[in-house]
Design an enzyme around this catalytic site. Structure first.
Site, mmCIF file in Angstrom:
data_model
loop_
_atom_site.group_PDB
_atom_site.id
_atom_site.type_symbol
_atom_site.label_atom_id
_atom_site.label_comp_id
_atom_site.label_asym_id
_atom_site.label_seq_id
_atom_site.Cartn_x
_atom_site.Cartn_y
_atom_site.Cartn_z
ATOM 1 N N GLU A 115 0.835 -1.218 0.000
ATOM 2 C CA GLU A 115 0.000 0.000 0.000
ATOM 3 C C GLU A 115 0.867 1.265 0.000
ATOM 4 O O GLU A 115 0.552 2.255 -0.667
ATOM 5 C CB GLU A 115 -0.904 -0.009 1.239
ATOM 6 C CG GLU A 115 -1.837 1.168 1.359
ATOM 7 C CD GLU A 115 -2.877 1.210 0.242
ATOM 8 O OE1 GLU A 115 -3.735 0.329 0.208
ATOM 9 O OE2 GLU A 115 -2.812 2.144 -0.576
ATOM 10 N N ILE A 173 -2.385 7.455 1.386
ATOM 11 C CA ILE A 173 -3.714 7.315 0.753
ATOM 12 C C ILE A 173 -4.010 5.823 0.540
ATOM 13 O O ILE A 173 -3.249 5.133 -0.122
ATOM 14 C CB ILE A 173 -3.752 8.021 -0.623
ATOM 15 C CG1 ILE A 173 -3.329 9.477 -0.499
ATOM 16 C CG2 ILE A 173 -5.134 7.910 -1.239
ATOM 17 C CD1 ILE A 173 -3.176 10.192 -1.836
ATOM 18 N N ASP A 182 9.252 8.479 -10.688
ATOM 19 C CA ASP A 182 8.471 8.119 -9.499
ATOM 20 C C ASP A 182 6.982 7.959 -9.870
ATOM 21 O O ASP A 182 6.339 6.970 -9.493
ATOM 22 C CB ASP A 182 8.673 9.239 -8.457
ATOM 23 C CG ASP A 182 7.981 8.960 -7.144
ATOM 24 O OD1 ASP A 182 8.475 8.128 -6.385
ATOM 25 O OD2 ASP A 182 6.929 9.585 -6.894
ATOM 26 N N LYS A 189 4.487 4.454 -9.946
ATOM 27 C CA LYS A 189 3.216 4.419 -9.207
ATOM 28 C C LYS A 189 2.027 4.169 -10.143
ATOM 29 O O LYS A 189 1.138 3.375 -9.820
ATOM 30 C CB LYS A 189 3.044 5.719 -8.409
ATOM 31 C CG LYS A 189 4.077 5.837 -7.277
ATOM 32 C CD LYS A 189 4.120 7.232 -6.678
ATOM 33 C CE LYS A 189 5.113 7.323 -5.530
ATOM 34 N NZ LYS A 189 5.304 8.710 -5.083
ATOM 35 N N GLY A 226 6.343 11.323 3.170
ATOM 36 C CA GLY A 226 6.604 11.674 4.570
ATOM 37 C C GLY A 226 6.496 10.455 5.465
ATOM 38 O O GLY A 226 5.748 9.516 5.176
HETATM 39 N N1 HSE Z 1 9.594 11.507 -3.714
HETATM 40 C C1 HSE Z 1 8.214 11.188 -3.650
HETATM 41 C C2 HSE Z 1 7.376 12.445 -3.801
HETATM 42 C C3 HSE Z 1 7.814 10.541 -2.339
HETATM 43 O O1 HSE Z 1 7.900 13.556 -3.903
HETATM 44 O O2 HSE Z 1 6.158 12.316 -3.829
HETATM 45 C C4 HSE Z 1 8.022 9.086 -2.270
HETATM 46 O O3 HSE Z 1 7.309 8.375 -3.212
#
Ligand code: HSE
Length: 434
Positions: A135, A142, A207, A211, A309
């Site tokens: 998750e 979220i 990133d 996702k 975070g």
């Molecule tokens: N570096 C990512 C962001 C956080 O700025 O959302 C971790 O997935």
């Protein structure tokens, strides 16, 4: 008979791999909310060891808990669950494989590993009746992964779009609010600690790509090859683009988008997008993340919250751990839902959408006519336009097009770029319709 009772609760032994902000947050949540978690699982969670890279770093916990020998954790016969919080593909992947080989349930926050190897690892866990949960890999706190796997699974999802990276959303929000340029806001965000010193992963869309690949796999049941996903970051967005987005009634967001074109074929893409101000996603600012989807029965739905975070991500890790504990206590057979491989993602040239285009032109009679005729020959029609004169006999024109094929649009702007009256193609961007 459950293996755990209130009088004789089961103890579940947990090993951590990694103790950065997410690891520390997870440890703190398990200790601050110990009664809450016991009430919900009927089990006592015992953190037996924490694997770290740097033994010299000062820690807030007894030193005997820590080890740099990560293998000793994933092979320890006493440990029931491994929390993989290291990140990256290689070492983390090796440790997750070993943990599963040694009969441990795994909870991971590792988007890169799951985006690349999720199908294989989940099916390995499944064969061994082990849980593998992730998750925290998408959207921090979220709870969207479990929602897609379970509660929303009956829907035919027509389209899913996400603001999945907090760093880029923070930069775009500030660029818009302050009229500042990308490089200045990035430098400031790095100084404030909002952006990493090496910003490539965030700023160039990697990133977000990991996702959206995970969300696509869960939603549509098969893993997409990352090399098929079109990916663009936010480096090329100018303050002028922010201005025209506002004039036309849009906001610019870095979106991960996936939609089903036909069975077993998706279009998965990551790029800056102009999204109408009336869309829910347009109002997700700063470091916040959001996932919006349209399901055939549920309709439009949006999840939003803190996407990064220590504490929000810990909330997702602990939620997964609680799920694992419930399975252990109730002797369930694991709730990892397998997905296969081999989902096709169409090339971006086959996309059909609207576009924004900004040109620098000779400010003279006939310029507009030549441009619109050239675009029209390639079936690119115009729906909105803004013009202004600049110094030196030059002008700037920004357009919005009707829906057209990306292949036609790209060919059309190449021809437009060759017109004598066009001095520069300043920028262009894909536009969401509603
Ligand atoms: N570096 C990512 C962001 C956080 O700025 O959302 C971790 O997935």
């Amino acid at each position: 008979m459950p293996s755990s009772t209130l009088a004789n609760p089961r103890t579940i032994k947990v090993g951590f791999l990694g103790f950065g902000t997410v690891g520390e947050g997870t440890h703190r949540m398990l200790s601050d909310n110990v009664d809450e978690i016991f009430r919900k699982t009927g089990a006592k969670i015992n953190i037996t060891s924490i694997g770290i890279k740097d033994a010299s770093k000062a820690r807030c916990l007894p030193s005997e808990l820590f080890t740099t020998d990560l293998k000793s954790i994933v092979t320890d016969p006493k440990i029931d669950v491994v929390l993989e919080l290291i990140g990256g593909e290689e070492l983390a992947g090796e440790m997750v494989d070993l943990a599963l080989d040694h009969g441990k349930h795994v909870v991971t926050a590792n988007k890169e590993l799951i985006a690349k190897q999720g199908s294989r690892l989940i099916s390995k866990a499944r064969k061994k009746n082990l849980d593998l949960h992730f998750e925290a890999a998408v959207g921090g706190g979220i709870p969207v992964v479990q929602a897609l796997k379970h509660q929303l699974a009956g829907n035919d999802v027509i389209k899913l779009m996400g603001i999945l990276n907090g760093t880029t959303n923070y930069i775009l929000t500030r660029m818009e609010a302050e009229g500042a340029n990308f490089a200045d806001v990035l430098a400031d965000a790095q100084k404030l600690g909002y952006a990493e010193a090496d910003s490539t992963n965030d700023v160039d869309g990697f990133d977000t790509m990991y996702k959206i690949a995970i969300l696509a796999a869960i939603t549509f049941g098969k893993q997409v090859d990352l090399s098929d996903i079109h990916r663009e970051g936010i480096r090329s967005i100018g303050t002028e683009d922010m201005h025209y987005a506002e004039v036309f009634g849009y906001r610019i967001k870095l979106l991960g988008i996936c939609e089903e074109i036909e069975p077993d074929t998706l279009m998965v893409r990551v790029h800056p997008t102009m999204i109408p101000r009336t869309h829910q996603l347009a109002h997700v600012d700063d470091v916040f993340n959001a996932v919006w989807l349209k399901g055939d029965f549920v309709g439009d739905l949006m999840f939003s919250g803190r996407g990064a975070g220590g504490d929000p991500t810990a909330s997702a890790v602990v939620g997964d751990l609680i799920d694992v504990c419930r399975n252990i206590v109730n002797e369930g057979d694991g709730s990892a839902i397998p997905y296969g491989e081999g989902m096709k993602s169409l090339p971006i040239s086959e996309l059909e959408t609207r576009y924004y285009l900004r040109l620098e032109v000779q400010d003279c009679p006939g310029t507009l006519g030549q441009i619109s005729t050239t675009l029209g020959r390639r079936k690119v029609g115009l729906t909105a336009m803004e013009m202004k004169s600049k110094v030196g006999g030059l002008g700037e024109i920004a357009f919005l097009t009707h829906v057209c094929r990306e292949e036609d649009f790209v060919a059309a702007i190449e021809e437009v770029g060759n017109l004598d009256c066009v001095t520069k193609i300043e920028s262009w961007m894909r536009v969401e319709q509603s």
